[in-house]
Design an enzyme around this catalytic site. Structure first.
Site, short mmCIF file in Angstrom:
data_model
loop_
_atom_site.label_atom_id
_atom_site.label_comp_id
_atom_site.label_asym_id
_atom_site.label_seq_id
_atom_site.Cartn_x
_atom_site.Cartn_y
_atom_site.Cartn_z
CB ALA A 46 -0.98 -0.03 1.17
NE ARG A 88 -2.81 -4.16 -6.76
CZ ARG A 88 -2.16 -4.90 -5.84
NH1 ARG A 88 -0.97 -4.54 -5.44
NH2 ARG A 88 -2.72 -5.98 -5.33
CD GLN A 192 1.82 -10.94 -2.41
OE1 GLN A 192 1.51 -12.10 -2.19
NE2 GLN A 192 0.98 -10.09 -2.97
CG ASP A 233 -3.56 -3.56 1.23
OD1 ASP A 233 -3.29 -4.60 1.86
OD2 ASP A 233 -2.86 -3.11 0.31
CG ASN A 243 -3.06 -7.05 5.13
OD1 ASN A 243 -2.46 -6.22 4.44
ND2 ASN A 243 -2.43 -8.07 5.69
#
Ligand code: MRU
Length: 340
Positions: A46, A88, A192, A233, A243
């Site tokens: 973010a 996004r 990730q 986020d 998130n």
């Protein structure tokens, strides 16, 4: 470790789609290049996409530096802001940074607009690292010596301009001389956790053990986790947290095992315009991220897939938010309002 590098006339981004196998930089010369890089997750996390979008607007302003018509310059900026914002939908830092940049540039045009926007983007980038260090200091109070910390996705230096939010807390605890061990969820489907969090922590010499997402519950049941720390986020006014997909599952598991569940949340991630997580738009990504890994199919061709990139953890499962202004415990509503 730094994934964002502003050269004065271009934005260099460490290509996070290639890590950890390859260290490769992508150079963005236009705002369209930056929008493409955000959409394709060259840069992600973010705060990192917020800062990148800010530099995208600097590139747009530099592109119309010599434009004599203020109306044409203004039109370009509006177009650039809309394109960057659309890349996004879930992380509010993106809209937050774009709005801050537009406010900074209001009424300016040509060279003075480009100069002013560059100052503002540099300020956003610099403040991000300061904010993360403050989050780290407050969060480290929650970390006992010899703590085993479970984290999800990557909320580290790679997801920010530097230092990280959730991993900033880990770093600060280590800087205070505490011994910690991190368990990194793999974080299917984009990985990730396995690709980025392990890489980043290993570079710093912080002990990290990789687990697949489905192992977290059993690790907790065996008494292997002292606390969970994740990033965010978008956090709604009531404390609901969007998130990375899988965060909600971890929060439920943490509740069942009476393990504290902390969310590292810079104030730029707060969205006080929405009352609850129900109003958060959850990005849905392409099927191929689930059906393939590294180009290799894991499912029959044409398998139907649902691929939400984020989930919402209800505020009732959150032990505390770790912000740059301190720890915030429930009930969140009025306390979050007072922070901004
Ligand atoms: O899809 P990503 O990789 O951009 O998602 C990142 C996350 O969900 C992070 O946890 C969040 O952005 C916080 S980063 C400090």
């Amino acid at each position: 470790m730094q994934a964002i590098d502003w050269t004065g006339h271009s934005l260099r981004l460490l290509d996070q789609t290639k890590l950890p196998a390859t260290i490769e930089w992508v150079e963005c010369h236009t705002y369209q290049d930056v929008a493409w890089a955000i959409r394709h997750m060259i840069v992600r996390g973010a705060p990192a996409i917020g800062a990148s979008a800010a530099y995208g607007l600097v590139l747009a302003a530099q592109g119309c530096r010599h434009e004599l018509s203020p109306a044409i310059c203004q039109e370009t900026m509006v177009k650039a802001a809309a394109e960057l914002r659309s890349t996004r939908p879930t992380a509010v830092n993106l809209a937050w940074a774009i709005e801050r940049m537009l406010r900074a540039g209001a009424g300016l045009t040509g060279d003075s607009l480009a100069v002013r926007l560059e100052q503002e983007a540099n300020a956003i980038a610099m403040e991000d690292v300061e904010v993360n260090r403050a989050i780290g200091r407050f969060g480290a109070e929650l970390v006992p010596n010899a703590a085993r910390i479970l984290t999800h996705c990557n909320a580290g230096a790679l997801a920010t301009v530097g230092y990280g939010t959730a991993l900033g807390v880990v770093r600060a605890a280590v800087e205070q001389g505490k011994k910690v061990e991190v368990f990194a969820d793999e974080t299917r489907p984009y990985l990730q956790g396995s690709r980025l969090t392990t890489f980043e922590l290993m570079q710093d010499g912080i002990p990290v053990t990789l687990i697949t997402d489905s192992m977290a519950g059993w690790l907790m049941a065996r008494g292997g986790v002292d606390l969970v720390i994740v990033g965010a986020d978008r956090v709604a006014a009531n404390g609901d947290v969007a998130n990375k997909i899988g965060t909600y599952t971890l929060a439920v598991l943490a509740k069942e095992h009476q393990i504290p569940f902390y969310v590292a949340c810079p104030l730029s991630t707060l969205d006080l315009s929405i009352r609850s997580g129900e109003e958060i738009i959850i990005e849905e990504r392409e099927a191929r991220e689930v059906t393939h890994v590294g180009g290799v199919p894991l499912a029959p061709e044409a398998t139907r897939v649902w691929n939400p990139a984020f989930d919402v953890t209800p505020a009732r499962l959150v032990t505390a938010l770790i912000t740059e202004k301190g720890l915030v415990y429930p009930p969140f509503d009025s306390k979050l309002m007072a922070l901004r």
